[in-house]
Design a protein around this motif. Structure first.
Motif, PDB file in Angstrom:
ATOM      1  N   THR A 106       0.836  -1.202   0.000  1.00  0.00           N
ATOM      2  CA  THR A 106       0.000   0.000   0.000  1.00  0.00           C
ATOM      3  C   THR A 106       0.870   1.250   0.000  1.00  0.00           C
ATOM      4  OG1 THR A 106      -1.669  -1.200   1.263  1.00  0.00           O
ATOM      5  CG2 THR A 106      -1.850   1.196   1.218  1.00  0.00           C
ATOM      6  N   ASP A 107       0.560   2.171  -0.891  1.00  0.00           N
ATOM      7  CA  ASP A 107       1.299   3.424  -0.995  1.00  0.00           C
ATOM      8  C   ASP A 107       0.644   4.448  -0.060  1.00  0.00           C
ATOM      9  OD1 ASP A 107       2.694   5.685  -1.612  1.00  0.00           O
ATOM     10  OD2 ASP A 107       2.362   5.600  -3.779  1.00  0.00           O
ATOM     11  N   LEU A 108       1.370   4.805   0.990  1.00  0.00           N
ATOM     12  CA  LEU A 108       0.857   5.770   1.968  1.00  0.00           C
ATOM     13  C   LEU A 108       1.660   7.067   1.936  1.00  0.00           C
ATOM     14  CD1 LEU A 108       0.332   3.328   4.988  1.00  0.00           C
ATOM     15  CD2 LEU A 108      -1.396   4.162   3.380  1.00  0.00           C
ATOM     16  N   SER A 109       2.261   7.332   0.792  1.00  0.00           N
ATOM     17  CA  SER A 109       3.098   8.530   0.697  1.00  0.00           C
ATOM     18  C   SER A 109       2.284   9.812   0.827  1.00  0.00           C
ATOM     19  CB  SER A 109       3.860   8.538  -0.635  1.00  0.00           C
ATOM     20  OG  SER A 109       2.954   8.427  -1.724  1.00  0.00           O
ATOM     21  N   GLY A 110       0.959   9.728   0.671  1.00  0.00           N
ATOM     22  CA  GLY A 110       0.111  10.905   0.818  1.00  0.00           C
ATOM     23  C   GLY A 110      -0.281  11.203   2.248  1.00  0.00           C
ATOM     24  N   VAL A 111       0.136  10.384   3.197  1.00  0.00           N
ATOM     25  CA  VAL A 111      -0.205  10.573   4.605  1.00  0.00           C
ATOM     26  C   VAL A 111       0.921  11.334   5.305  1.00  0.00           C
ATOM     27  CG1 VAL A 111      -0.739   9.427   6.782  1.00  0.00           C
ATOM     28  CG2 VAL A 111      -1.585   8.468   4.639  1.00  0.00           C
ATOM     29  N   HIS A 112       0.525  12.391   6.026  1.00  0.00           N
ATOM     30  CA  HIS A 112       1.498  13.183   6.775  1.00  0.00           C
ATOM     31  C   HIS A 112       0.897  13.481   8.148  1.00  0.00           C
ATOM     32  CE1 HIS A 112       3.700  17.291   7.381  1.00  0.00           C
ATOM     33  NE2 HIS A 112       4.191  16.339   8.161  1.00  0.00           N
ATOM     34  N   VAL A 113       1.551  12.974   9.190  1.00  0.00           N
ATOM     35  CA  VAL A 113       1.094  13.218  10.554  1.00  0.00           C
ATOM     36  C   VAL A 113       2.094  14.160  11.214  1.00  0.00           C
ATOM     37  CG1 VAL A 113       0.514  12.172  12.770  1.00  0.00           C
ATOM     38  CG2 VAL A 113       0.071  10.918  10.656  1.00  0.00           C
ATOM     39  N   GLU A 114       1.616  15.384  11.470  1.00  0.00           N
ATOM     40  CA  GLU A 114       2.523  16.355  12.072  1.00  0.00           C
ATOM     41  C   GLU A 114       2.831  15.997  13.522  1.00  0.00           C
ATOM     42  OE1 GLU A 114       1.185  20.335  11.634  1.00  0.00           O
ATOM     43  OE2 GLU A 114       1.146  20.271   9.450  1.00  0.00           O
ATOM     44  N   ARG A 115       1.819  15.479  14.226  1.00  0.00           N
ATOM     45  CA  ARG A 115       2.055  15.108  15.629  1.00  0.00           C
ATOM     46  C   ARG A 115       1.044  14.039  16.045  1.00  0.00           C
ATOM     47  NH1 ARG A 115      -0.016  16.637  20.716  1.00  0.00           N
ATOM     48  NH2 ARG A 115       1.504  16.422  22.431  1.00  0.00           N
ATOM     49  N   ALA A 116       1.563  12.976  16.673  1.00  0.00           N
ATOM     50  CA  ALA A 116       0.713  11.960  17.289  1.00  0.00           C
ATOM     51  C   ALA A 116       1.272  11.715  18.679  1.00  0.00           C
ATOM     52  CB  ALA A 116       0.707  10.677  16.472  1.00  0.00           C
ATOM     53  N   ALA A 117       0.386  11.691  19.689  1.00  0.00           N
ATOM     54  CA  ALA A 117       0.903  11.627  21.050  1.00  0.00           C
ATOM     55  C   ALA A 117      -0.096  10.978  21.996  1.00  0.00           C
ATOM     56  CB  ALA A 117       1.253  13.028  21.545  1.00  0.00           C
ATOM     57  N   LEU A 118       0.465  10.383  23.029  1.00  0.00           N
ATOM     58  CA  LEU A 118      -0.270   9.957  24.214  1.00  0.00           C
ATOM     59  C   LEU A 118       0.316  10.761  25.366  1.00  0.00           C
ATOM     60  CD1 LEU A 118      -2.026   8.060  26.029  1.00  0.00           C
ATOM     61  CD2 LEU A 118      -0.096   6.488  26.031  1.00  0.00           C
ATOM     62  N   THR A 119      -0.517  11.561  26.019  1.00  0.00           N
ATOM     63  CA  THR A 119      -0.015  12.416  27.084  1.00  0.00           C
ATOM     64  C   THR A 119      -0.732  12.108  28.391  1.00  0.00           C
ATOM     65  OG1 THR A 119      -1.616  14.161  26.533  1.00  0.00           O
ATOM     66  CG2 THR A 119       0.535  14.279  25.468  1.00  0.00           C
ATOM     67  N   ASP A 120       0.057  12.245  29.457  1.00  0.00           N
ATOM     68  CA  ASP A 120      -0.461  12.092  30.816  1.00  0.00           C
ATOM     69  C   ASP A 120      -1.188  10.758  31.001  1.00  0.00           C
ATOM     70  OD1 ASP A 120      -0.818  12.843  33.428  1.00  0.00           O
ATOM     71  OD2 ASP A 120      -2.699  13.929  33.045  1.00  0.00           O
ATOM     72  N   GLY A 121      -0.572   9.681  30.524  1.00  0.00           N
ATOM     73  CA  GLY A 121      -1.159   8.362  30.709  1.00  0.00           C
ATOM     74  C   GLY A 121      -0.780   7.764  32.061  1.00  0.00           C
ATOM     75  N   ALA A 150       6.432   9.894   4.516  1.00  0.00           N
ATOM     76  CA  ALA A 150       7.406   9.236   3.645  1.00  0.00           C
ATOM     77  C   ALA A 150       8.568  10.176   3.356  1.00  0.00           C
ATOM     78  CB  ALA A 150       6.739   8.794   2.349  1.00  0.00           C
ATOM     79  N   GLY A 151       9.787   9.606   3.397  1.00  0.00           N
ATOM     80  CA  GLY A 151      10.980  10.391   3.107  1.00  0.00           C
ATOM     81  C   GLY A 151      11.600  11.050   4.311  1.00  0.00           C
ATOM     82  N   LYS A 152      10.920  10.989   5.467  1.00  0.00           N
ATOM     83  CA  LYS A 152      11.446  11.610   6.678  1.00  0.00           C
ATOM     84  C   LYS A 152      11.797  10.547   7.709  1.00  0.00           C
ATOM     85  CE  LYS A 152      11.083  16.107   5.945  1.00  0.00           C
ATOM     86  NZ  LYS A 152      12.208  17.071   6.147  1.00  0.00           N
ATOM     87  N   PRO A 153      12.869  10.760   8.494  1.00  0.00           N
ATOM     88  CA  PRO A 153      13.177   9.806   9.564  1.00  0.00           C
ATOM     89  C   PRO A 153      12.049   9.793  10.599  1.00  0.00           C
ATOM     90  CG  PRO A 153      15.039  11.267   9.121  1.00  0.00           C
ATOM     91  CD  PRO A 153      13.871  11.838   8.386  1.00  0.00           C
ATOM     92  N   LEU A 154      11.895   8.644  11.230  1.00  0.00           N
ATOM     93  CA  LEU A 154      10.873   8.481  12.263  1.00  0.00           C
ATOM     94  C   LEU A 154      11.545   8.452  13.622  1.00  0.00           C
ATOM     95  CD1 LEU A 154       7.935   7.759  13.174  1.00  0.00           C
ATOM     96  CD2 LEU A 154       8.619   5.359  12.958  1.00  0.00           C
ATOM     97  N   VAL A 155      10.981   9.210  14.573  1.00  0.00           N
ATOM     98  CA  VAL A 155      11.481   9.220  15.942  1.00  0.00           C
ATOM     99  C   VAL A 155      10.291   9.034  16.877  1.00  0.00           C
ATOM    100  CG1 VAL A 155      12.695  10.501  17.736  1.00  0.00           C
ATOM    101  CG2 VAL A 155      13.410  10.740  15.354  1.00  0.00           C
ATOM    102  N   VAL A 156      10.372   8.012  17.720  1.00  0.00           N
ATOM    103  CA  VAL A 156       9.329   7.745  18.713  1.00  0.00           C
ATOM    104  C   VAL A 156       9.974   7.850  20.088  1.00  0.00           C
ATOM    105  CG1 VAL A 156       7.619   6.115  19.571  1.00  0.00           C
ATOM    106  CG2 VAL A 156       8.143   6.186  17.130  1.00  0.00           C
ATOM    107  N   ASP A 157       9.409   8.727  20.928  1.00  0.00           N
ATOM    108  CA  ASP A 157       9.937   8.923  22.272  1.00  0.00           C
ATOM    109  C   ASP A 157       8.905   8.469  23.290  1.00  0.00           C
ATOM    110  OD1 ASP A 157      12.442  10.095  21.600  1.00  0.00           O
ATOM    111  OD2 ASP A 157      11.390  11.958  21.104  1.00  0.00           O
ATOM    112  N   LEU A 158       9.372   7.719  24.285  1.00  0.00           N
ATOM    113  CA  LEU A 158       8.519   7.259  25.376  1.00  0.00           C
ATOM    114  C   LEU A 158       9.189   7.611  26.687  1.00  0.00           C
ATOM    115  CD1 LEU A 158       6.674   3.893  25.810  1.00  0.00           C
ATOM    116  CD2 LEU A 158       8.257   4.654  27.575  1.00  0.00           C
ATOM    117  N   ALA A 159       8.383   8.165  27.618  1.00  0.00           N
ATOM    118  CA  ALA A 159       8.883   8.471  28.953  1.00  0.00           C
ATOM    119  C   ALA A 159       7.796   8.160  29.958  1.00  0.00           C
ATOM    120  CB  ALA A 159       9.309   9.935  29.056  1.00  0.00           C
TER     121      ALA A 159
END
Length: 908
Positions: free
Chosen positions: A161-176, A206-215
């Motif tokens: 599946t080509d998902l190159s049209g999807v752009h998520v500026e921010r996804a987060a779980l806060t104060d869990g 697509a084309g950008k590095p992915l960084v996932v931070d958990l604390a």
């Protein structure tokens, strides 16, 4: 003029009214849309509430269309089940917003998610009075409702599946928050928590590095756990390739979490510290570049319920390791893994292992006190997992050796001190030889392939518990192989070439070569192989168990292999897709299933699930068997393996061949012919239902053993005659003709003669039709026509018939012990009585009168009448013929006379 001005000033009010109406209309639509979505969501929640046995509630849903398309879900909860007092999950809000402009202008292809945020998530993990947790109960409920999986039909490989049209500026779980509530101790419940749980992803596209931070703050007031995952620039599928992992943990006390772990773990105490970083590089599929592991992870003072003497286990991993899979570089500046008393340590460097001249500098990897049984004293659940299968220290050493021009890595694994008990497979006592040694050096001149030389000694292993290989401890079993290994360049596959391999098993030896390679992923994965095996002598009967020995070991029955009697899951019909290969073999002498074969050669090929025998020939039973063109499919379930056998036989000694399937000899002679059969399955029950085909050929100089058919009919015939006679002395069998052709059609488990078989011997002529079942049961019907000389002997010279005397009979029972039944002697007795009376009358009366009386007794009166009638008819026929001739001559004379008269009238 004033009217015009008034009209111009009026238009702003009109426009404002239109806009106001549009706003009111949009607000009305949004209000109704929210209500519709909320109603639908609550209906779905009610459905899942019934399935999970927990109330699911949704507080509110609100949407917006401008300037972003968005939805916010508030106050979602998964409540408590019966016997619980806290909800399983509580969610304050879920907010998702998507940019409108790009979504509309791209017809839904450009999806720009401005924000996707989960806030105020609380998960309550409750340990109940019976020791179980609400999470365990939920998982059990889901397992109970899980429908059994059915084999899925093979599908054509689909494009990613080509998902190159999807752009998520921010996804987060806060104060869990994850709360741990222990109610097993009564009213005074203990509460723990993992608080301030934050997970964030930014700029996912697509084309950008992915960084996932958990604390998170694990059983603490401030965050003491940090985990970061970085991935390479994402492909159009958005499937990440991890590049970097960073883990930091600050003295997390595990003891309070023990009661919430599964009961069989039994954790009582322990602390975790971590400061560890991994640059993954080419060590993961799709990754590139160097790999480096730096830092330490320690779990100290791990104490488990039931540990011997309350022993505490320290687990420490301390690394400063760097390497590059592509070039074969490995640097162990520090490698230490401590598991209580056991340890693995490493140091040194290897450079250019995938080059022609690798460099090894002080490299060693050594394991000490690697005894699983000792570790089980610290961690009792391991004892249950091992089930007594292994005990004793495992020897492990990897060291660099050799000169500068010829350096190698030596790998030694020594299980000689280890006791093994693998159910239904093998056993080994401590001290029995079991070793693996391997030498690995740089790439071959062609580049990109490691050279290896490996040997395995299994002399101390007892393979008899597997009920397949009859090898006792102390009997020889050694393997050796030398070749090259090359990893795949792009798809994670590999290629192994083994130009030299050998095996010594018991008293036999084999040599040969082999190759194996994999490529591709998923449904496009292919596995190719080849092997060429040679042996001067191979005694498979000595190596393999036979059914008689298995039955003797199991009180008269053949046990099913393996310790489990549970129903096996359905086999995937497509499990062999992508397999391609061939096996060639040549064995000088082979003993298998009590058959002695010679010059056994063959070529067997595999294409997906199709096994085809391109070439096979063997000397056996004094003749030769060729099975070129035989095929079998492995893909369908085990009971539905269709096959087609094509076998050509020359000079086979029938007695030896049939002795493999019958307890006694059935027939002698030599067989030449063809066997062409096909069927489904391989068990006798299945073959009786599905076997089809034909057997055609000739039996030369054969004898049916077990029953003398001539003698078998002579005895009841002699007893039935009213005058003195004697049956023939039975012989060892029934002789066949020197060359007896026959054809058999096989259908539904029965071999039926295509047409009756006939043969003539000096004592009788025989004719039989019918068939034989696959279990060896005969069903033949025919006749034995006793020759005049045989009848003369039988009647003690009283009767010598002019022709053979037939006697009908049936042959039934097992082929090795046939039974002659249904002998019909009445017609033969009637004939012989007449012939005997005729002979007696002729001798008493004598002369012509005696002959007439003899003819009457033998049916001569009727014969005379028939001859007289035939004579009369013959005379009548001659008279009619003479009359017709005379009439024809008279007619011709009249015609000639008329012609003469006509010529006279006309003067001619």
């Amino acid at each position: 003029m004033s009217d015009v001005v008034k009209k111009k000033r009026r238009w702003p009010y009109v426009l404002g009214g239109v806009v106001l109406l549009l706003v009111v209309a949009v607000l009305g639509v949004l209000w109704r849309l929210d209500a519709i979505l909320l109603k639908t969501a609550r209906e779905q929640a009610a459905t899942y509430s019934q399935k999970l046995g927990r109330p699911i509630e949704i507080g509110d849903i609100s949407t917006q269309l401008f300037p972003h398309v968005g939805v916010e879900v508030e106050k979602v909860s998964i409540g408590a089940a019966d016997g619980e007092d806290l909800p399983l999950v509580e969610l304050a809000s879920l907010d998702v917003s998507v940019a409108v402009g790009p979504l509309l202008s791209s017809s839904g292809k450009d999806i720009q998610v401005k924000n996707a945020e989960v806030s105020g998530l609380t998960v309550n993990v409750v340990r109940l009075a019976d020791g179980t947790t609400n999470v365990q109960r939920l998982l059990q409920k889901l397992d109970e409702q899980k429908a059994p999986e059915e084999p899925k039909p093979e599908e054509e490989p689909s494009k990613p599946t080509d998902l190159s049209g999807v752009h998520v500026e921010r996804a987060a779980l806060t104060d869990g928050t994850i709360r741990f509530v222990d109610r097993a101790g009564g009213q005074s419940a203990r509460e723990l928590a993992v608080k301030d749980l934050d997970i964030e992803v930014k700029d996912l596209r697509a084309g950008k590095p992915l960084v996932v931070d958990l604390a998170a703050a694990v059983l603490a007031e401030k965050q003491n756990l940090h985990l970061s995952l970085s991935a390479a620039p994402l492909p159009p599928t958005l499937i990440p390739t991890p590049e970097r992992v960073t883990l930091k943990a600050e003295k997390i006390d595990l003891a309070p979490l023990g009661p919430f772990l599964p009961p069989d773990v039994g954790l009582k105490s322990g602390t975790v510290n971590a400061d560890w970083k991994a640059e993954l590089g080419g060590a993961v599929p799709g990754g590139k570049g160097a790999t480096r592991l730096v830092g330490a992870i320690s779990a100290l003072g791990l104490s488990f319920a039931g540990s011997e003497g309350g022993k505490a286990l320290d687990v420490v991993l301390d690394t400063d390791v760097a390497g590059d899979v592509a070039t074969g570089d490995l640097s162990l500046d520090k490698l230490k893994l401590d598991l209580g008393p056991a340890s693995i340590t490493g140091k040194g460097q290897v450079k250019g292992l995938l080059s022609e001249k690798p460099s090894v500098q002080g490299f060693e990897l050594v394991g000490r006190n690697l005894d699983p049984a000792v570790l089980a004293e610290y961690y009792p659940p391991l004892k249950k997992q091992l089930q007594g299968m292994i005990a004793g220290p495992i020897g492990l050493e990897v060291r660099g050796s050799g000169t500068q021009d010829a350096q190698v890595l030596a790998v030694d694994v020594d299980l000689t001190p280890v006791r093994l008990r693998v159910p239904a497979q093998l056993t080994k006592d401590a001290g029995g030889a079991m070793k693996l040694t391997a030498r690995v050096s740089g790439a071959a001149a062609s580049g990109g392939a490691l050279k290896f030389d490996a040997k395995a000694d299994l002399t101390g292993v007892d393979l008899r518990p597997g009920l397949l290989v009859d090898k006792a401890p102390g009997q020889k079993m050694e393997f050796a192989a030398a070749g090259t290994y090359a990893p795949g360049k792009t798809d994670g596959g590999m290629k192994v070439d083994v130009p030299k391999m050998s095996a010594h098993i018991l008293d036999d030896a084999m040599t040969g070569s082999a190759a194996f390679a994999t490529a591709g992923q998923g449904k496009k994965k292919t596995t190719t192989f080849s092997a060429d095996v040679k042996s001067a002598k191979l005694d498979a009967d000595a190596l393999l168990f036979d059914e008689k020995e298995l039955a003797a070991r199991n009180g008269g029955t053949v046990p099913a292999p393996g310790p489990s009697t549970a129903e096996a899951p359905p086999e995937d019909p497509a499990r062999f897709n992508g397999y391609r290969g061939d096996i060639r073999f040549a064995v000088g002498t082979l003993r298998y299933n009590q058959m002695d074969m010679s010059q056994v050669t063959g070529v067997v090929k595999m294409t997906d699930d199709l096994i085809s025998v391109e070439k096979f020939s063997s000397g056996v039973f004094g003749g030769k068997v060729v099975a070129d063109g035989t095929t079998v499919r492995l893909g369908p379930a085990a009971a539905k393996r269709p096959f087609e056998a094509k076998v050509k036989v020359e000079g086979i000694q029938v007695a030896d061949a049939l002795a493999q399937a019958t307890p006694k000899k059935v027939m002698t002679g030599t067989f030449n012919g063809n066997v062409d059969v096909k069927g489904v399955g391989y068990t006798p029950d299945k073959l009786q239902e599905t076997l089809l085909g034909a057997i055609n050929g000739n039996i030369l100089g054969g004898t049916l053993l077990g029953s003398d058919l001539v003698a078998s009919v002579s005895e009841p015939l002699a007893k039935a005659l009213p005058f003195a006679s004697k049956s023939l002395k039975p012989g060892q069998g029934t002789s066949l003709s020197e060359n007896l052709p026959f054809g058999v059609q096989i259908k539904n488990g029965v071999a039926q003669l295509e047409k009756p078989i006939t043969w003539t011997r000096p004592e009788a002529a025989m004719n039989f039709a019918g068939g034989i079942r696959l279990d060896g049961t005969l069903d033949l019907t025919g006749s034995v026509a006793l020759t005049p000389s045989t009848v003369k002997t039988l009647t003690m010279g009283k009767v010598t018939p002019p022709d053979a005397i037939p006697v009908g009979l049936k042959v039934t029972g097992p082929a090795w012990k046939p039974e002659v039944t249904g002998v019909d002697v009445k017609p033969a007795v009637t004939t012989l009585v007449k012939l005997a009376a005729s002979s007696l009358a002729g001798n008493l009366i004598g002369g012509e009168r005696g002959q007439q009386v003899q003819q009457v007794i033998e049916g001569g009166e009727e014969k005379l009448r028939a001859e007289a009638e035939a004579k009369r008819k013959e005379l009548e026929a001659k008279a009619a013929e003479e009359k017709a001739r005379l009439e024809a001559e008279a007619k011709k004379r009249a015609e000639d006379e008329a012609k003469k008269r006509l010529r006279g009238l006309f003067g001619k």
